[in-house]
Design a protein around this motif. Sequence first.
Motif, PDB file in Angstrom:
ATOM      1  N   LYS A  67       0.847  -1.197   0.000  1.00 55.17           N
ATOM      2  CA  LYS A  67       0.000   0.000   0.000  1.00 55.17           C
ATOM      3  C   LYS A  67       0.880   1.244   0.000  1.00 55.17           C
ATOM      4  N   ILE A  68       1.892   1.267   0.838  1.00 59.39           N
ATOM      5  CA  ILE A  68       2.816   2.407   0.865  1.00 59.39           C
ATOM      6  C   ILE A  68       3.461   2.582  -0.502  1.00 59.39           C
ATOM      7  N   TRP A  70       2.423   1.538  -3.546  1.00 61.48           N
ATOM      8  CA  TRP A  70       1.474   1.994  -4.568  1.00 61.48           C
ATOM      9  C   TRP A  70       1.039   3.432  -4.340  1.00 61.48           C
ATOM     10  N   ASP A  71       0.817   3.810  -3.084  1.00 59.11           N
ATOM     11  CA  ASP A  71       0.428   5.202  -2.804  1.00 59.11           C
ATOM     12  C   ASP A  71       1.508   6.165  -3.290  1.00 59.11           C
ATOM     13  N   ALA A  75       1.321   8.599  -6.815  1.00 56.98           N
ATOM     14  CA  ALA A  75       1.401  10.041  -6.572  1.00 56.98           C
ATOM     15  C   ALA A  75       2.610  10.658  -7.280  1.00 56.98           C
ATOM     16  N   SER A 152      -1.557  -1.197   8.207  1.00 58.12           N
ATOM     17  CA  SER A 152      -1.006   0.113   7.850  1.00 58.12           C
ATOM     18  C   SER A 152      -1.006   1.042   9.060  1.00 58.12           C
TER      19      SER A 152
END
Length: 173
Positions: A67-68, A70-71, A75, A152
């Motif tokens: 998740k980190i 992909w975020d 961005a 997370s």
Amino acid sequence: MATQIKPTQREILFDAADLIVSKTDLKGRITYANRTFCNISGYGEADVIGQPHAMIRHPDMPRAVFKILWDAILAGREVFAYVKNMTKAGDHYWVFAHVTPSFDGARRVGGFHSNRRLPRRDAIASVEPLYRELVRIEASHRNGKEAVAASSAHLNSLIAGNGQDYDQFVFSL
């Protein structure tokens, strides 16, 4: 890949001079894999092109780390992470990954580029227990979205408790 690969718990080590390179499209499908990627993962180039990069995801990897990742790349930022990958035979190998977005002429993200190197053993020794805890947290939730949110939150709390952001945490290992 139709068959389910079972982890063997055998670790594959590669040379510190090796550089594993892959590129993906916006959906994470592999568009390029260098020879080193193929040699270490055990897949041929034809086996990986067009496949989700997650085909080498080891089940010991917490979804919170992805998740980190992909975020950050969605961005438009680079990200570094320690990642445990799985080979075609079920063996695993650790990497220190540097993932960057690739931009088109209009400065829009058009895909992603990842370079992976051999990580330091002391960093892996630090990250393994954390990853086990995050996977345990994720497994305690039925819903995938809740699982990622919980792990997370735990990871972010640990990092913030040390007065760091994610990048500082990774480089402090």
